[in-house]
Design a protein around this motif. Structure first.
Motif, mmCIF file in Angstrom:
data_model
loop_
_atom_site.group_PDB
_atom_site.id
_atom_site.type_symbol
_atom_site.label_atom_id
_atom_site.label_comp_id
_atom_site.label_asym_id
_atom_site.label_seq_id
_atom_site.Cartn_x
_atom_site.Cartn_y
_atom_site.Cartn_z
ATOM 1 N N VAL A 174 -11.850 -2.960 3.984
ATOM 2 C CA VAL A 174 -10.364 -2.714 4.368
ATOM 3 C C VAL A 174 -10.261 -2.091 5.734
ATOM 4 N N LEU A 225 -8.064 -3.865 8.719
ATOM 5 C CA LEU A 225 -6.954 -3.244 9.375
ATOM 6 C C LEU A 225 -7.390 -2.959 10.658
ATOM 7 N N ASP A 254 -3.081 6.352 3.980
ATOM 8 C CA ASP A 254 -3.566 5.550 2.500
ATOM 9 C C ASP A 254 -2.678 6.233 1.191
ATOM 10 N N CYS A 296 -4.250 7.365 -2.806
ATOM 11 C CA CYS A 296 -5.792 7.581 -2.149
ATOM 12 C C CYS A 296 -6.711 7.814 -3.183
ATOM 13 N N MET A 320 -11.369 6.171 0.660
ATOM 14 C CA MET A 320 -10.613 5.393 1.939
ATOM 15 C C MET A 320 -10.351 6.315 2.958
ATOM 16 N N SER A 377 -3.042 1.471 4.245
ATOM 17 C CA SER A 377 -3.887 0.707 3.264
ATOM 18 C C SER A 377 -3.292 1.619 1.787
ATOM 19 N N ILE A 390 -4.629 0.541 -1.993
ATOM 20 C CA ILE A 390 -5.664 0.234 -2.624
ATOM 21 C C ILE A 390 -5.348 0.501 -4.006
ATOM 22 N N LEU A 405 -2.915 -3.314 4.559
ATOM 23 C CA LEU A 405 -3.750 -4.154 3.424
ATOM 24 C C LEU A 405 -3.355 -3.619 2.328
ATOM 25 N N ASN A 406 -2.956 -4.689 1.276
ATOM 26 C CA ASN A 406 -2.268 -4.379 -0.135
ATOM 27 C C ASN A 406 -3.748 -4.956 -1.020
ATOM 28 N N HIS A 407 -4.236 -4.124 -1.745
ATOM 29 C CA HIS A 407 -5.152 -4.355 -2.571
ATOM 30 C C HIS A 407 -4.811 -4.178 -4.117
ATOM 31 N N GLN A 429 -6.535 -8.969 -2.359
ATOM 32 C CA GLN A 429 -6.241 -8.173 -0.952
ATOM 33 C C GLN A 429 -5.465 -9.024 -0.235
ATOM 34 N N LEU A 471 -3.491 -9.142 3.600
ATOM 35 C CA LEU A 471 -3.258 -8.458 4.741
ATOM 36 C C LEU A 471 -1.817 -9.008 5.522
#
Length: 420
Positions: free
Chosen positions: A181, A185, A195, A198, A203, A260, A262, A291-293, A398, A400
């Motif tokens: 990640v 990024l 984040d 979180c 992270m 992020s 996550i 970044l989408n997870h 994931q 981006l």
């Protein structure tokens, strides 16, 4: 007809699962490693009134149905044995049940669900208000930090790991996930990271410790925030990292270099995805990346949310899953240029296998900490999800995206530079 005979009629003789029942009957492979024990007629009542996963969960969580052996292997075998059952088979099962006076009496009584079950109601227009989201998150994440330490291991990462090699440990895979990640990024010293969702700050601490990034994490779980702040202080990272007990929508700071997300998007809700990605877009500097997870559906034909299902009632109240293409479109429409996406489905199956082992290794302590009913929910949920990822019933993507500068510069390398 005994319960064992009913079972045998459904799945055939010699099934690799031994079934025993309160009436003394037994069927399947005797002395098999996998065993199912129907401890009372009330287990059948749950299964008849709520066929499928919900009835099974109610019977198991209350202890009217018990198992022996690895839960994942048992679910896999039972899924294989029952895949071919027709509606007629199920009706014949019900008829056989009603022939037994004891079972008929038990089935005639509709039992209350166990206390671990949450009923969020049918009114979808109240879903995902700040108050309701906070309640849903607390239900799942404010169980016990000690319980999560046993299940998740030292990383305290409650999201899909990424295994760099076949023999990688769970801890190595969680480190690799956070590093993946960070590289996607483009994190560098002096940058600012937000984040959202979180968790216990994995992270946030990774970005601060390994990339010199000033990182802010937010979570709706009070227990997570308290644990994370303590861990940040003990790691000597308080000058770079912070976790707040806060709804992401209440973050006032802006001009972040990266965001992020996550494992949060599953809690957002389909109707809120446009505003969600627009909000995150607004928090970024031009050239910043998101970044989408998140867990996804394998297609968009199935419902995003099963309001009466086991997962929604016991694990993730108000959780909603969308297909990867839909999520990507919402990111795109919010202004992000999509630069990369990948599916880590098999990695989540491996991650869940590690969590299942951890729970079994700490079973007695977990039961003492959170109660047997809650521990049973987790055993069933994690084993079932492992099967779901392996069978491609659910996926993990994931995606981006980048917020372009006014002149269209993405600031991206010509080819991905984050390795495997």
């Amino acid at each position: 007809m005994t319960l064992a005979k009913i079972f045998e009629r459904l799945v055939g003789e010699g099934a690799p699962v031994e079934l025993t029942a309160y009436d003394g009957s037994r069927a399947g492979l005797l002395d098999a490693e996998l065993k199912v024990h129907v401890r009372s007629p009330y287990a059948i009542s749950y299964l008849v009134h709520s066929p499928g996963a919900l009835g099974l969960a109610r019977a198991y969580v209350t202890g009217h149905l018990d198992t022996h052996g690895d839960m994942y292997t048992l679910l896999r075998e039972m899924s294989r044995l029952t895949d071919a059952l027709t509606t007629g088979d199920r009706l014949r099962l019900l008829a056989a049940v009603m022939d037994d006076p004891l079972l008929r009496a038990a089935v005639s009584r509709r039992l209350d669900p166990p206390p671990q079950e949450v009923r969020t109601g049918r009114t979808s227009w109240f879903r995902h208000t700040k108050r309701r989201d906070a309640k849903a998150i607390s239900h799942h994440y404010d169980v016990s930090n000690r319980f999560y330490e046993w299940v998740l291991g030292p990383s305290m990462a409650y999201t899909c790991a990424c295994f760099p090699a076949e023999d990688s440990t769970l801890e190595e895979a969680q480190f690799h996930k956070f590093d993946l990640v960070a590289k996607k990024l483009g994190l560098r010293p002096g940058m600012r990271l937000l984040d959202v969702g979180c968790g216990w700050g994995g992270m946030v601490m990774h970005a601060a410790r390994h990339y010199g990034v000033r990182a802010l994490g937010v979570t709706l779980s009070k227990q997570q925030a308290e644990w994370a702040q303590k861990a940040i202080a003990e790691a000597g990272l308080s000058d770079l990292a912070e976790v707040r007990h806060l709804d992401y929508r209440d973050v006032t700071e802006g001009d972040f270099d990266a965001v992020s997300s996550i494992g949060l998007t599953e809690h957002i809700g389909k109707a809120n995805l446009p505003s969600y990605f627009s909000f995150l877009y607004g928090k970024l500097k031009p050239g910043g990346r998101l970044l989408n997870h998140c867990i996804t559906r394998y297609d968009n034909a199935q419902p995003a949310i099963r309001k009466g299902g086991f997962i929604n009632r016991y694990v993730f109240p108000d959780g909603e899953l969308e297909g990867p293409g839909y999520i990507q479109s919402q990111m795109n429409d919010a202004g992000f240029e999509i630069r990369h996406q990948e599916n880590l489905r098999e990695h989540y199956a491996r991650t869940l296998a590690g969590w299942c082992r951890n729970l079994d290794d700490h079973w007695d302590e977990a039961v003492a900490e959170v109660g047997e009913g809650t521990a049973r929910v987790w055993r069933l949920y994690m084993a079932g999800c492992r099967l779901g990822f392996e069978r491609n019933w659910i996926q993990l993507h994931q995606i981006l995206g980048v917020k372009l500068t006014d002149d269209g510069d993405a600031g991206m390398p010509l080819r991905p530079d984050w390795g495997v």
